[in-house]
Write a protein that holds these residues in place. Structure first.
Motif, short mmCIF file in Angstrom:
data_model
loop_
_atom_site.label_atom_id
_atom_site.label_comp_id
_atom_site.label_asym_id
_atom_site.label_seq_id
_atom_site.Cartn_x
_atom_site.Cartn_y
_atom_site.Cartn_z
N LEU A 127 0.86 -1.20 0.00
CA LEU A 127 0.00 0.00 0.00
C LEU A 127 0.89 1.25 0.00
O LEU A 127 0.54 2.27 -0.58
CB LEU A 127 -0.92 0.01 1.22
CG LEU A 127 -2.03 -1.04 1.23
CD1 LEU A 127 -2.80 -0.97 2.55
CD2 LEU A 127 -3.00 -0.82 0.07
N VAL A 164 1.82 1.98 -3.47
CA VAL A 164 0.63 2.51 -4.15
C VAL A 164 0.49 4.01 -3.82
O VAL A 164 0.27 4.83 -4.71
CB VAL A 164 -0.64 1.73 -3.72
CG1 VAL A 164 -1.90 2.46 -4.16
CG2 VAL A 164 -0.62 0.32 -4.32
N LEU A 205 -19.04 17.91 0.11
CA LEU A 205 -18.83 17.12 1.32
C LEU A 205 -18.48 18.05 2.47
O LEU A 205 -17.70 18.97 2.32
CB LEU A 205 -17.71 16.10 1.10
CG LEU A 205 -17.98 15.04 0.04
CD1 LEU A 205 -16.82 14.07 -0.06
CD2 LEU A 205 -19.27 14.29 0.32
N GLY A 228 -12.19 14.81 6.24
CA GLY A 228 -11.61 14.00 5.17
C GLY A 228 -12.33 14.17 3.85
O GLY A 228 -12.39 13.26 3.04
N SER A 229 -12.88 15.37 3.62
CA SER A 229 -13.71 15.58 2.43
C SER A 229 -12.92 15.55 1.12
O SER A 229 -13.48 15.31 0.07
CB SER A 229 -14.48 16.89 2.54
OG SER A 229 -13.57 17.96 2.61
N ILE A 275 -9.40 14.05 1.03
CA ILE A 275 -8.49 12.91 1.00
C ILE A 275 -9.23 11.59 0.83
O ILE A 275 -8.76 10.70 0.11
CB ILE A 275 -7.59 12.91 2.26
CG1 ILE A 275 -6.45 11.92 2.12
CG2 ILE A 275 -8.36 12.63 3.54
CD1 ILE A 275 -5.39 12.37 1.20
N VAL A 276 -10.41 11.46 1.45
CA VAL A 276 -11.09 10.17 1.35
C VAL A 276 -11.60 9.90 -0.07
O VAL A 276 -11.33 8.83 -0.62
CB VAL A 276 -12.19 10.03 2.44
CG1 VAL A 276 -12.95 8.73 2.26
CG2 VAL A 276 -11.57 10.06 3.83
N PHE A 300 -8.66 8.97 -2.14
CA PHE A 300 -8.20 7.61 -1.88
C PHE A 300 -9.12 6.58 -2.50
O PHE A 300 -8.66 5.55 -2.99
CB PHE A 300 -8.07 7.38 -0.37
CG PHE A 300 -6.66 7.52 0.12
CD1 PHE A 300 -5.92 8.63 -0.19
CD2 PHE A 300 -6.06 6.52 0.87
CE1 PHE A 300 -4.61 8.77 0.23
CE2 PHE A 300 -4.75 6.63 1.30
CZ PHE A 300 -4.03 7.76 0.98
N ILE A 301 -10.43 6.85 -2.45
CA ILE A 301 -11.37 5.91 -3.07
C ILE A 301 -11.02 5.77 -4.55
O ILE A 301 -10.92 4.67 -5.09
CB ILE A 301 -12.83 6.38 -2.90
CG1 ILE A 301 -13.22 6.37 -1.42
CG2 ILE A 301 -13.79 5.50 -3.69
CD1 ILE A 301 -14.58 6.99 -1.13
N LEU A 331 -7.64 3.94 -5.00
CA LEU A 331 -7.76 2.51 -4.70
C LEU A 331 -8.51 1.78 -5.80
O LEU A 331 -8.14 0.67 -6.18
CB LEU A 331 -8.47 2.32 -3.35
CG LEU A 331 -7.68 2.71 -2.11
CD1 LEU A 331 -8.59 2.81 -0.90
CD2 LEU A 331 -6.57 1.70 -1.84
N LEU A 332 -9.58 2.41 -6.30
CA LEU A 332 -10.35 1.76 -7.36
C LEU A 332 -9.52 1.63 -8.63
O LEU A 332 -9.56 0.61 -9.32
CB LEU A 332 -11.65 2.52 -7.63
CG LEU A 332 -12.76 2.32 -6.61
CD1 LEU A 332 -13.98 3.14 -6.98
CD2 LEU A 332 -13.14 0.83 -6.50
N ALA A 379 -6.25 1.44 -8.75
CA ALA A 379 -5.25 0.41 -8.47
C ALA A 379 -5.87 -0.97 -8.59
O ALA A 379 -5.28 -1.89 -9.17
CB ALA A 379 -4.66 0.62 -7.07
N PHE A 380 -7.09 -1.10 -8.06
CA PHE A 380 -7.81 -2.37 -8.15
C PHE A 380 -8.05 -2.73 -9.63
O PHE A 380 -7.80 -3.85 -10.07
CB PHE A 380 -9.14 -2.26 -7.40
CG PHE A 380 -10.07 -3.41 -7.63
CD1 PHE A 380 -9.81 -4.65 -7.08
CD2 PHE A 380 -11.21 -3.24 -8.41
CE1 PHE A 380 -10.67 -5.72 -7.30
CE2 PHE A 380 -12.07 -4.30 -8.63
CZ PHE A 380 -11.79 -5.53 -8.08
N ALA A 410 -0.84 -2.66 -9.60
CA ALA A 410 -1.70 -1.73 -8.87
C ALA A 410 -1.16 -0.30 -8.95
O ALA A 410 -1.92 0.66 -9.07
CB ALA A 410 -1.82 -2.16 -7.41
#
Lengths: 460, 460
Positions: free
Chosen positions: B118, B121, B270, B274-275, B277-278, B281-282, B285-286, B288-289, B298
């Motif tokens: 991670l 990533v 939002l 974390g309006s 950064i979250v 990250f989503i 991550l998606l 990378a997935f 990734a």
């Protein structure tokens, strides 16, 4: 079996082998993290729009994606790999043997579980950073009395009630009783500030009591979690644990005032990236490790580390840097706590579930009464809104969830009891803000009316 | 056996049971993380003091605490649990059966490994955020030619040399050749800015080429890592992988320019913590997935996510928030890459190790020559310091380590080859800054002397 592999390019059909496990685990972790973050954000935003604390939305979101409903994020202790939606997606994209699927599922769950535990370590570090020890001295004796009453009354009522009415053994009863002691400083202080009561006498007492309550709660948690591990209650052991928890906290605060200067000197001399956050993390991790080693909870250590570093000059910068880290790691804790709890055990249609429901009702009642009486725990000649103080102490919020989460992972709580605690946390947290608005809102109207009358009586 | 348990309070003697595994894993992870952070900080600071890039110190620190020396941080693929110092400490504090010790060791290693993955990533997400696609258009054709030459020459020389001189099979030879292609933009740009050459023609070409090189390198890595998984080279597969990697990157950049506005609109609405950064990250991550799902790496996904989000208005705030997160997760990658490599296989005292040393010397030679020639890859009528450009491309730095780390975890590299690659990365990274200072420093003196002469010739 339907050969859906045909839908993928023929080059990619090959069944995954054991050697691909690390990649598959990473893929599963990436997808699970994305789902958890998405859930936490949607939950937090919806909760905020309905004027509830964001953390409740994260918890409820977790319940929805967890074992109770969608089974997107589930754990091996409750279901097998083929029940996990994430694992099914992975198996669809990359067919694997049942054995490999189970291994990947277990590894992925282990990683997410440890990340969630690191999340609560960071959360308590942040709470420690936000708690000001010096401020406590000013609110003084009243806040301490409110906190002590707000801890002992629900703890005693809850534990005794669960043992005598519901015939629970001592350890789970004590654990559930302990979960009743928490007070969420975050939720209460937010509502108080919205109502303009934060700087009032009542507001100051509530906040002071909530801070002391946090500290008492973490000590209690350290003690009961340790009891849960051995599975039996031994008075000598309990005393030893209480003494070591208190000594650990006081010791680290005292040593901390010396360590502060060393920390500042180290940080000042570091020139590479992460010069504040990395040393702070080393300290927090070592304290958490130390607490774990002496059979207390890791979070007691990171909380103490936060309290100590709050006294340094680098506090503000550290606060700023811990925030984004907490933003991406803390939701893992709240969402997985929700995801692990099986609300199905409280389904009222099934007759066997009645007892769980009765437990939930009992816990909620004790949780509310036990905190309300704390408003009358001190003597005062001033006119003071005692009901307001009591209600301000009701929401369990994130601290109550920490109890539920640690209780669940220690295996000491039966499923109905665990679900009942979660429901208690949800209800008390949902209930407190509107109740507080009613009680303090009316009081404020009265005061303002009074002031107005006096102004009319004595025109300048 | 010496009963050192007596040194602990008698209440705490009990041998740990299986049910305590989660706590033990957490304790092991906490201690390992503290050790890794401590190593990374000490290494980075010492390296900086010696005027070398901090990342080198983290890597060398990792080598010292890893399997090559102290065995503080080691992994089950190379040693058993009883060889791990961390596990021995844990076993001393909390005696456990050999079976449980092995289980805790495996779980702890799995968690640290995934965290390190991670980490890379997040590192590539950050590099993506820092790479400006628009800037590339201005440096234009020369930078592209330098990058292409700097990638193809060492790749071809390295792969062919390893296959013909050292008789390696195609896949490991290609992987090692690919590791030779990287250029560390971070290290080069830092040295250039120190020398005052960053805004010069040469500086701009080097930086532009390094950025293009990063992109080419990540595409190459995605392709070779995928080859490593299947273990064979098939021309159709290689072409398919190259096409999918390029299509993925270009596709996400194109779609990204549309997605940008959506992202900004979401972030703006939002209101909870974390309006920015979250959601970022989503997205990362998606992506990378998604990259993992189509059998690429990734990191290609998170890099693309970074490139896309670099184009949004929230860029600066996002940069600020990603930094502390990268500060606490990226070191896990660099330190564990160092910890995993067994430099013992290059010990010249053992005759069987000679071949590994020859490989290292060969790789270092190719790594240097292959990049230096890239300075002569374009035509120009201007007077330009071609040697300076070539030397500026030499340091492999973090990108080279990403190759080595992924190669090692995929199991395609033999231990001597893996160690030789790490040595190549270390030597090229150590060598480039002083060489650059000599070549560009002299050139600068010449220019200044020239300017001075001209000024003397044409007095105002």
């Amino acid at each position: 079996m339907f050969n859906w592999c045909l839908s993928l390019p023929s080059l990619l059909i090959a069944t995954a082998t054991e050697s691909e496990k690390p990649t598959l685990v990473l893929t599963a972790v990436l997808l699970t993290l994305a789902i958890i973050y998405f859930t936490s954000k949607v939950g937090a935003e919806l909760s905020r729009m309905a004027n509830f604390p964001p953390v409740l939305g994260e918890l409820v979101g977790g319940v929805i994606i967890g074992v109770s409903a969608l089974s997107l994020v589930v754990f091996p202790e409750s279901v097998t790999a083929d029940k996990s939606l994430v694992m099914n997606v992975l198996n669809f994209l990359n067919p694997m043997s049942e054995e490999l699927l189970t291994k990947v599922f277990e590894s992925e769950s282990e990683v997410i579980s440890v990340l969630a535990e690191l999340g609560v370590v960071v959360l308590l570090f942040e709470i420690g950073l936000e708690s000001d020890i010096r401020e406590l001295k000013t609110v003084g004796i009243k806040a301490t009395l409110v906190a002590v009453a707000g801890v002992t009354v629900p703890f005693a009522l809850g534990t005794v009630g669960l043992m005598y009415f519901f015939h629970f053994p001592a350890v789970p009863a004590i654990f559930a009783g302990a979960a009743l002691t928490a007070t969420s400083i975050g939720i209460t202080s937010k509502v108080l500030s919205e109502l303009g009561w934060l700087k009032s006498k009542e507001g100051q007492i509530i906040i002071g009591a909530a801070v002391i309550d946090d500290i008492l709660g973490i000590i209690i948690l350290a003690v009961v979690a340790s009891l849960a591990k051995t599975g039996e209650v031994n008075l000598v052991q309990v005393l030893l644990l209480i003494v070591s928890a208190v000594a650990f906290l006081i010791g680290s605060i005292l040593l901390g005032s010396i360590f502060n200067k060393t920390f500042e000197a180290i940080v000042e001399n570091l020139k590479t990236r992460g010069s504040i956050i990395v040393p702070a993390f080393i300290f927090a991790l070592l304290m958490a490790f130390l607490a774990n080693v002496i059979h207390l909870e890791a979070i007691l250590g990171s909380f103490a580390a936060g309290l100590v570093l709050d006294e340094t000059d680098t506090r503000n910068e550290l606060d700023e840097q811990v925030k984004p880290i907490a933003d991406v790691i803390v939701p893992l804790f709240f969402v997985t706590v929700g995801a692990r709890v099986d609300l199905g055990v409280l389904n009222p249609v099934v007759p066997e579930n009645r007892e769980g429901l009765y437990i939930a009702v009992f816990l909620i009642t004790v949780a509310i009464i036990g905190k309300i009486v704390s408003g009358w725990s001190f003597l005062s000649r001033e006119r003071i809104n005692r009901l307001g103080i009591g209600i301000g102490m009701i929401p369990r919020g994130e601290v109550g969830l920490v109890f539920a989460g640690i209780g669940a992972s220690s295996g000491v709580l039966s499923k109905p009891l665990e679900a009942a605690i979660i429901i208690m946390v949800i209800i008390t947290t949902f209930l407190a803000p509107p109740l507080l608005k009613i009680v303090l809102g009316e009081a404020k109207a009265e005061i303002e009316a009074g002031v107005l009358k006096e102004e009319i009586k004595t025109p300048s």
